[in-house]
Enzyme design. Structure first.
Site, PDB file in Angstrom:
ATOM      1  N   GLY A  32       4.499  -7.286   3.840  1.00 48.40           N
ATOM      2  CA  GLY A  32       5.364  -8.125   3.002  1.00 48.40           C
ATOM      3  C   GLY A  32       5.064  -7.907   1.534  1.00 48.40           C
ATOM      4  N   THR A  70       5.690  -0.787   6.046  1.00 46.44           N
ATOM      5  CA  THR A  70       4.228  -0.730   6.152  1.00 46.44           C
ATOM      6  C   THR A  70       3.852  -0.845   7.628  1.00 46.44           C
ATOM      7  OG1 THR A  70       3.762  -1.621   3.978  1.00 46.44           O
ATOM      8  CG2 THR A  70       2.147  -2.131   5.686  1.00 46.44           C
TER       9      THR A  70
END
Ligand code: ASP
Length: 352
Positions: A271, A220
């Site tokens: 995360g 990401t």
């Protein structure tokens, strides 16, 4: 390029991440590592050019993130993780500190730069959050470039999807089941209060029995910029988790969870999204600064290390900047693709 020292201070500048769940060193060839470092430096270069040319923090965040969205190395834009159907379904958000303006999009499948679309939502739409077909229709209205979904799909992410499907078939947890926080009673069934999934192998062997591997939530991307006017903007863009359920939305587009900005600080997270949503991580860091009067570094430490680590599988990290230009980089995994740059324009990048 050098390894990032801890907590540098920039007058104006930006800090970026390319996700936690980095490839284990054994699987990181010299060439691949060089490619990651080059792309991180290119992203910093694009964000820095925007600021140096008198652009806003918004310009910087979007330019920096766009470079990583276009790179197949990262889990955003081209190279996004795939949901269980094999479709790239992308989420992004952006927030500007001075007036709490925000824009977010989720589950877009044909928008070339989801962060660009999130910015248009922030600037040209009466709403904060658009999803799916409605978000795609708004992108067309705004003249934002589109690409067929196949353009976003890469061989590496197809492999990660196959691996995740195989683990699922072996009876392992799907990525969106998570272990329970210590103060929450165990629930029946397979919901997100379930506590029998164990800790992922963050060192990255990714063998059978690991509910998550780094590939599941690698890459990401996010950026936080402080411009010459002292304005802070934060943004995040992602393909989410490999083999996610159709319609699953992670923390990245959720304002307050994956992204937050105020006059105190800007935060972009990466995360295990379900944890970041339940702990409202990005806003929690800002709130600790406001209510406890602690520094950005201390607030980030409390949230990423004390709070999330106590939940065993609350894996992830953040990049952040405060109004004085202190850079914060914190993660509780084996590494985080990351970098920062100040007025001098020399990019500092790190992985492990
Ligand atoms: N937080 C993202 C999500 O859960 C994944 C990541 O950061 O890599 O969708």
């Amino acid at each position: 390029m050098t390894e990032s020292p801890d907590r540098p201070r920039v007058g104006w500048g930006l800090v970026i991440h390319g996700g936690v769940g980095v490839l284990p060193r054994a699987r990181m060839s010299e060439d691949l590592e060089a490619a990651y470092r080059t792309c991180l430096a290119d992203s910093l270069g694009a964000g820095h050019r925007a600021l140096a040319g008198g652009g806003s923090a918004e310009d910087s965040v979007v330019e920096a993130i766009r470079v990583m969205e276009d790179s197949p190395l990262f889990n955003a834009g081209r190279g996004s993780n795939l949901d269980w159907r094999g479709v790239a379904s992308m989420d992004a958000s952006i927030m500007r500190g001075p007036d709490l303006g925000a824009g977010a999009v989720s589950a877009v499948t044909d928008v070339r730069s989801p962060i660009d679309l999130a910015r248009r939502v922030m600037e040209d739409c009466p709403h904060v959050f658009l999803s799916g077909e409605g978000a795609e229709a708004f992108a067309r209205e705004m003249g934002i470039e589109s690409s067929p979904n196949e353009w976003f799909v890469t061989p590496r992410r197809l492999e990660a999807l196959e691996a995740a499907r195989a683990r699922e078939a072996e009876g392992d947890a799907t990525p969106n089941t998570v272990s329970r926080p210590p103060d929450v009673p165990a629930a029946e069934g397979k919901g997100n209060g379930r506590d029998d999934v164990g800790r992922p192998d963050v060192a990255g062997t990714g063998g059978a029995g690991d509910p998550l591997t780094p590939e599941d939530f690698a890459g990401t991307v996010g950026a936080v910029a402080l411009d010459r006017e002292g304005r802070i903007v934060a943004g995040t863009s992602t393909g989410g988790m490999a083999n996610k359920k159709w319609g699953r939305i992670g923390d990245s587009p959720v304002i307050g969870s994956g992204t937050y900005a105020s006059t105190r600080c800007g935060v972009s997270c990466t995360g295990w999204g379900e944890y970041f949503i339940r702990n409202a991580v990005a806003h929690d860091i800002d709130a600790r600064m406001e209510y406890l009067g602690v520094s950005l570094a201390e607030a980030a430490r409390q949230v990423i290390h004390d709070k999330l680590e106590s939940q065993l599988t609350g894996l992830g990290g953040i990049v952040a900047l405060d109004a004085e230009g202190h850079v914060e980089l914190a993660w509780n995994t084996a590494g985080m693709y990351r970098g920062w740059v100040g007025p001098g324009g020399v990019p500092e990048v790190g992985i492990y």
